[in-house]
Scaffold this motif. Structure first.
Motif, mmCIF file in Angstrom:
data_model
loop_
_atom_site.group_PDB
_atom_site.id
_atom_site.type_symbol
_atom_site.label_atom_id
_atom_site.label_comp_id
_atom_site.label_asym_id
_atom_site.label_seq_id
_atom_site.Cartn_x
_atom_site.Cartn_y
_atom_site.Cartn_z
ATOM 1 N N ARG A 1 29.830 -35.451 -43.518
ATOM 2 C CA ARG A 1 30.088 -34.793 -44.611
ATOM 3 C C ARG A 1 28.604 -34.615 -45.295
ATOM 4 O O ARG A 1 28.299 -33.832 -46.245
ATOM 5 N N ASN A 2 27.495 -35.589 -45.103
ATOM 6 C CA ASN A 2 26.325 -35.077 -45.449
ATOM 7 C C ASN A 2 25.921 -33.818 -44.755
ATOM 8 O O ASN A 2 25.193 -33.265 -45.521
ATOM 9 N N GLN A 3 26.232 -33.514 -43.496
ATOM 10 C CA GLN A 3 25.776 -32.314 -43.025
ATOM 11 C C GLN A 3 26.350 -31.123 -43.573
ATOM 12 O O GLN A 3 25.884 -30.047 -43.891
ATOM 13 N N GLU A 4 27.780 -31.337 -44.054
ATOM 14 C CA GLU A 4 28.489 -30.419 -44.743
ATOM 15 C C GLU A 4 27.750 -30.028 -46.160
ATOM 16 O O GLU A 4 27.617 -28.840 -46.601
ATOM 17 N N TYR A 5 27.426 -31.137 -46.932
ATOM 18 C CA TYR A 5 26.809 -31.045 -47.876
ATOM 19 C C TYR A 5 25.524 -30.388 -48.058
ATOM 20 O O TYR A 5 25.296 -29.591 -48.849
ATOM 21 N N VAL A 6 24.713 -30.574 -46.907
ATOM 22 C CA VAL A 6 23.331 -29.973 -46.789
ATOM 23 C C VAL A 6 23.488 -28.491 -46.696
ATOM 24 O O VAL A 6 22.775 -27.547 -47.146
ATOM 25 N N ALA A 7 24.608 -28.040 -45.765
ATOM 26 C CA ALA A 7 24.918 -26.802 -45.406
ATOM 27 C C ALA A 7 25.346 -25.878 -46.837
ATOM 28 O O ALA A 7 24.912 -24.975 -46.976
ATOM 29 N N ALA A 8 26.283 -26.576 -47.586
ATOM 30 C CA ALA A 8 26.473 -25.823 -48.809
ATOM 31 C C ALA A 8 25.580 -25.807 -49.781
ATOM 32 O O ALA A 8 25.219 -24.608 -50.408
ATOM 33 N N THR A 9 24.381 -26.797 -49.813
ATOM 34 C CA THR A 9 23.422 -26.675 -50.722
ATOM 35 C C THR A 9 22.611 -25.723 -50.354
ATOM 36 O O THR A 9 21.807 -25.279 -51.129
ATOM 37 N N ASN A 10 22.101 -25.642 -49.245
ATOM 38 C CA ASN A 10 21.036 -24.693 -48.618
ATOM 39 C C ASN A 10 21.462 -23.018 -48.947
ATOM 40 O O ASN A 10 20.871 -22.273 -49.235
ATOM 41 N N GLU A 11 22.963 -23.109 -48.868
ATOM 42 C CA GLU A 11 23.676 -21.672 -49.271
ATOM 43 C C GLU A 11 23.485 -21.519 -50.503
ATOM 44 O O GLU A 11 22.993 -20.155 -51.037
ATOM 45 N N ILE A 12 23.766 -22.353 -51.678
ATOM 46 C CA ILE A 12 23.409 -22.196 -53.011
ATOM 47 C C ILE A 12 22.097 -22.039 -53.166
ATOM 48 O O ILE A 12 21.680 -21.054 -54.265
ATOM 49 N N ILE A 13 21.040 -22.706 -52.521
ATOM 50 C CA ILE A 13 19.600 -22.343 -52.766
ATOM 51 C C ILE A 13 19.564 -21.013 -52.586
ATOM 52 O O ILE A 13 18.527 -20.139 -53.066
ATOM 53 N N GLN A 14 19.728 -20.437 -51.241
ATOM 54 C CA GLN A 14 19.689 -19.052 -50.962
ATOM 55 C C GLN A 14 20.137 -17.890 -51.889
ATOM 56 O O GLN A 14 19.502 -16.937 -52.159
ATOM 57 N N ASP A 15 21.383 -18.403 -52.370
ATOM 58 C CA ASP A 15 22.074 -17.214 -53.407
ATOM 59 C C ASP A 15 21.262 -17.421 -54.659
ATOM 60 O O ASP A 15 21.176 -16.420 -55.417
ATOM 61 N N PHE A 16 20.747 -18.550 -54.913
ATOM 62 C CA PHE A 16 19.835 -18.595 -56.126
ATOM 63 C C PHE A 16 18.597 -17.841 -56.318
ATOM 64 O O PHE A 16 18.358 -16.962 -57.216
ATOM 65 N N PHE A 17 17.725 -17.908 -55.138
ATOM 66 C CA PHE A 17 16.620 -17.205 -55.098
ATOM 67 C C PHE A 17 16.976 -15.443 -54.780
ATOM 68 O O PHE A 17 15.916 -14.703 -55.176
ATOM 69 N N LYS A 18 18.474 -15.085 -54.235
ATOM 70 C CA LYS A 18 18.518 -13.866 -54.173
ATOM 71 C C LYS A 18 18.932 -12.954 -55.542
ATOM 72 O O LYS A 18 18.922 -12.070 -55.671
ATOM 73 N N ASP A 19 19.362 -14.099 -56.532
ATOM 74 C CA ASP A 19 19.569 -13.293 -57.844
ATOM 75 C C ASP A 19 18.480 -13.190 -58.605
ATOM 76 O O ASP A 19 17.565 -13.963 -58.804
ATOM 77 N N GLN A 20 18.384 -11.646 -58.892
ATOM 78 C CA GLN A 20 17.159 -11.371 -59.679
ATOM 79 C C GLN A 20 16.922 -12.032 -60.947
ATOM 80 O O GLN A 20 15.969 -12.322 -61.773
ATOM 81 N N ASP A 21 18.253 -12.537 -61.715
ATOM 82 C CA ASP A 21 18.094 -13.380 -62.989
ATOM 83 C C ASP A 21 17.309 -14.570 -62.612
ATOM 84 O O ASP A 21 16.667 -15.219 -63.567
ATOM 85 N N SER A 22 17.479 -15.246 -61.748
ATOM 86 C CA SER A 22 16.713 -16.441 -61.340
ATOM 87 C C SER A 22 15.300 -16.286 -61.120
ATOM 88 O O SER A 22 14.456 -16.978 -61.447
ATOM 89 N N LEU A 23 14.965 -14.846 -60.456
ATOM 90 C CA LEU A 23 13.600 -14.894 -60.135
ATOM 91 C C LEU A 23 12.755 -14.499 -61.466
ATOM 92 O O LEU A 23 11.598 -14.499 -61.485
ATOM 93 N N ASN A 24 13.455 -14.047 -62.541
ATOM 94 C CA ASN A 24 12.811 -13.793 -63.997
ATOM 95 C C ASN A 24 12.568 -15.014 -64.667
ATOM 96 O O ASN A 24 12.215 -14.968 -65.953
ATOM 97 N N LEU A 25 13.034 -16.208 -64.201
ATOM 98 C CA LEU A 25 12.913 -17.324 -65.167
ATOM 99 C C LEU A 25 11.428 -17.786 -65.499
ATOM 100 O O LEU A 25 10.524 -17.390 -64.412
ATOM 101 N N GLU A 26 11.132 -18.310 -66.339
ATOM 102 C CA GLU A 26 9.710 -18.627 -66.842
ATOM 103 C C GLU A 26 9.344 -19.859 -66.372
ATOM 104 O O GLU A 26 9.764 -21.000 -66.673
#
Length: 292
Positions: free
Chosen positions: A151-176
């Motif tokens: 379950r920890n490995q599944e959580y890590v994989a899902a969390t890494n995907e969230i991080i990847q999608d977050f930094f691909k979002d232009q709105d996230s990159l415009n944060l101050e």
């Protein structure tokens, strides 16, 4: 006579005081024994949690943390309560994301700066499974150490995907600022899986290209590419026209050849007076014969 009565009264008074003190001491010792028997905290080793199971109430709905004061009356009855010691690790993970913006490597070579549009993100986070989630596994009878690891490995994989999608979002990159990005990312991860608790998250490396330069380079590149494409189309058009003219001349020469083959007497006629035939015909025929 009076002295004897006083001695007896003093003896009874001393005995009564001794009896009271002894009773108080017995009550105090019994209270200390009761307190000690019900004091759970002192039985928990360092670095582990405890789950209480009683024959009268079953499993508790939460774990006991080290250093947490807990007193349970159920332990006063011998054999009624059992402590299950569980080691809940505060896991630590790092995720690094590197790459180029769309066609960024090509645009970088176009301006002689290959790494101009390369990005790098590195995130460190700590997490642990929630107490109630762990207790539910115990109650369901499905708990085993490998299950937690899976379950920890599944959580890590899902969390890494969230991080990847977050930094691909232009709105996230415009944060101050980094702190605002950390708050937004922590919120997204915390809401993703109710079974886990995100204890800490830090962006330890953040390198992102100049978006304005990227857009300008992209516009110039596409503009130049369109000009080159128009030139290629024009060249192809001219080449097609030349091939068409050449094909027509070859067809004309082929027709002349068929006529001369059918009427050989014309060769004698043209041999006597070449001025009666178009000179360009012989020139085209000669060029066609010399061409491979």
């Amino acid at each position: 006579m009076t002295k004897k009565i006083k001695v007896k009264k003093e003896g009874k008074s001393r005995f009564k005081k001794f009896k009271n003190r002894l009773s108080f001491l017995i009550v105090l010792v019994f209270a200390a024994f009761v307190f000690y028997m019900g004091w759970i905290q002192i039985r928990i080793p360092e670095g582990v949690h405890a789950l209480v199971y009683t024959k009268t109430g079953g499993y508790d709905n939460q774990l006991i943390s080290p250093g947490q004061f807990v007193w349970r009356w159920e332990n006063l009855f011998p054999g009624n309560m059992t402590l299950h010691f569980i080691e809940l690790k505060n896991s630590r993970e790092e995720y690094t994301m590197t790459g180029y913006l769309p066609s960024g490597e090509l645009y970088g070579q176009y301006i002689n700066r290959p790494e101009a549009f390369h990005y790098t993100f590195e995130v460190e986070y700590r997490f642990s499974i929630k107490d109630e989630s762990f207790v539910s596994l115990i109650e369901s009878g499905t708990y085993y150490s490998q299950l937690i690891e899976d379950r920890n490995q599944e959580y890590v994989a899902a969390t890494n995907e969230i991080i990847q999608d977050f930094f691909k979002d232009q709105d996230s990159l415009n944060l101050e600022g980094i702190s605002e990005a950390e708050k937004m990312l922590s919120l997204k991860i915390s809401e993703s899986d109710p079974r886990y608790q995100l204890n800490d998250l830090r962006i330890i490396s953040y390198q992102y290209p100049d978006i304005e330069l990227y857009e300008q380079t992209r516009a110039y590149f596409l503009e130049e590419l369109a000009v080159l494409r128009q030139a290629e189309l024009k060249t192809e058009q001219i080449q097609t026209e030349l091939e068409t003219v050449t094909s027509r001349k070859m067809d004309l020469l082929r027709q002349y050849g068929e006529v001369l083959s059918e009427f050989p007497v014309l060769l004698q006629y043209y041999g006597l007076d070449k001025e009666k035939i178009d000179p360009s015909l012989f020139q085209d025929f000669s060029q066609a014969s010399e061409s491979p």
